[in-house]
Design an enzyme around this catalytic site. Structure first.
Site, PDB file in Angstrom:
ATOM      1  CB  CYS A 195      82.777 -33.170 -10.567  1.00 16.52           C
ATOM      2  SG  CYS A 195      82.216 -34.518 -10.219  1.00 16.52           S
ATOM      3  CB  CYS A 360      74.374 -62.205  12.935  1.00 15.78           C
ATOM      4  SG  CYS A 360      75.884 -61.848  11.455  1.00 15.78           S
TER       5      CYS A 360
END
Length: 401
Positions: A195, A360
């Protein structure tokens, strides 16, 4: 939600009421957000709106990793920061914003660069949002997430254009795709301008970043259809959005299947926890000589549960997540051993004659628990993809509660 999130705390109930009232969302989805752990890579133009909306949405834990400091040129698009914070570490400034905006959220600042030495940070999270501005970081995140079975929400902006998508190397139903399928190699010179070199439209960062936040919420709650295998391109100058399909090349699919099979078959030797009980083990073999078995996928587990219900087999399904995670969503017929393998070595009494399947949220905690069980002589396997993989494979946002 914590302590009264189902209506016991009127203020908290009001905070999330507009989400809870959405058709299909309800308290269950809000609860899943409250128990989720998301790592945001990059607190810049894309990370800023992602962090804002995930914090406002009530994500339980937000990790923010960024090694940069706030610069005056950032303020055109990085809406978390103020002029009086120039020179302050972005990760810490972003964490301060989250704490002020929503005290329900636990925020963890990681003010360093994500690299080979720090990438194990991903072990602590269920989902990664990649808003980095470096091809090297994108490849690092993609490869590390693939090893861990983590979904990645990715975005990129440059000049007037932006893109975002969802990558998940462990996606069910043959939908696996990751960043390397979009960019097999870094683009040719001239396409990697920053950018700072070519500029970027500030509001475009908000457009793409909020799209990324929406994808993250969908993945965490199991609602809607994620942008898996689809890339959205935003042309801010032309005011257009278009969608492109993304599929894994056959040679990559074959190679990844081979890698995944080897990884799952040797899961105990690749445990990602330093609390493994297999001291002195070699080649994935515990001191008892027992190996952690190959992973069990969601389809196989569903079959085992049906057979157990019919009395044709016996096994223990062990959930090693925390109590609040289990309360919000779990697989019926499981046994809770909160924190076993990572936070504690204490577990319920289990029948050593019965095989154990451990799960999990997505895998790492279950693998640590599986190592301990194998060390004690149990026949043990791990649910591949964890609760997230189970929910998506079942085609429902949650099961049992």
């Amino acid at each position: 939600m914590r302590d009264g999130g189902h209506g016991g705390d009127p203020a908290e109930g009001e905070r999330y009421s507009r989400s809870v009232r959405l058709p299909g969302f309800g308290l269950g989805s809000q609860g899943r957000l409250a128990t989720s752990r998301v790592l945001v890579v990059g607190a810049g133009g894309l990370g800023a709106p992602v962090i804002q909306y995930l914090a406002a949405s009530g994500v339980g834990t937000l990790g923010i990793v960024d090694d940069d400091a706030v610069d005056l040129s950032n303020l055109q698009r990085q809406v978390l920061f103020r002029p009086d914070q120039l020179g302050f570490p972005k990760a810490r400034a972003a964490a301060d914003w989250v704490r002020a905006a929503n005290p329900d959220v636990t925020v963890v600042a990681h003010p360093f660069r994500l690299g080979e030495r720090t990438v194990d940070l991903l072990d602590d999270y269920d989902l990664v949002v990649d808003g980095s501005d470096s091809f090297d970081t994108c490849y690092l995140v993609a490869d590390a997430a693939a090893v861990r079975g983590l979904p990645v929400v990715w975005g990129s902006v440059n000049r007037w254009d932006g893109q975002f998508s969802v990558f998940w190397d462990d996606a069910p139903d043959g939908r696996a795709v990751d960043y390397r399928d979009l960019h097999p190699a870094p683009p040719a010179s001239g396409w990697d301008e920053s950018c700072a070199d070519v500029g970027v439209l500030g509001p475009l960062c908000g457009t793409v970043g909020t799209g990324m936040a929406s994808e993250a919420v969908k993945l965490l709650t199991g609602l809607g259809e994620p942008l898996l295998g689809r890339v959205v391109t935003v042309d801010a100058l032309g005011g257009t959005w278009r969608e492109s399909r993304l599929a894994r090349a056959p040679h990559r699919a074959e190679a990844r299947a081979t890698v995944n099979a080897a990884r799952r078959a040797s899961s105990s030797s690749e445990s990602e926890s330093s609390t493994s009980g297999a001291e002195g083990a070699t080649d994935g073999v515990t001191p008892t000589g027992r190996r952690v078995g190959p992973d069990v996928d969601a389809e196989r587990l569903a079959g085992l549960l049906e057979a157990r219900a019919a009395g044709d087999t016996a096994f223990t399904l062990l959930d090693v997540r925390e109590v609040d995670e289990h309360d919000f969503a779990h697989i019926p017929g499981d046994v809770l051993a909160a924190g076993y393998g990572t936070r504690t070595r204490q577990r319920p009494d289990l029948d050593p004659a019965q095989p154990v399947v451990v799960y999990c949220a997505r895998g790492p905690r279950a693998r640590a628990a599986a190592d301990l069980l194998a060390g004690d002589g149990f026949e043990v396997s791990v649910l591949h993809g964890g609760m997230l993989g189970w929910q998506l494979a079942q085609g429902a946002p949650a099961l049992g509660s």
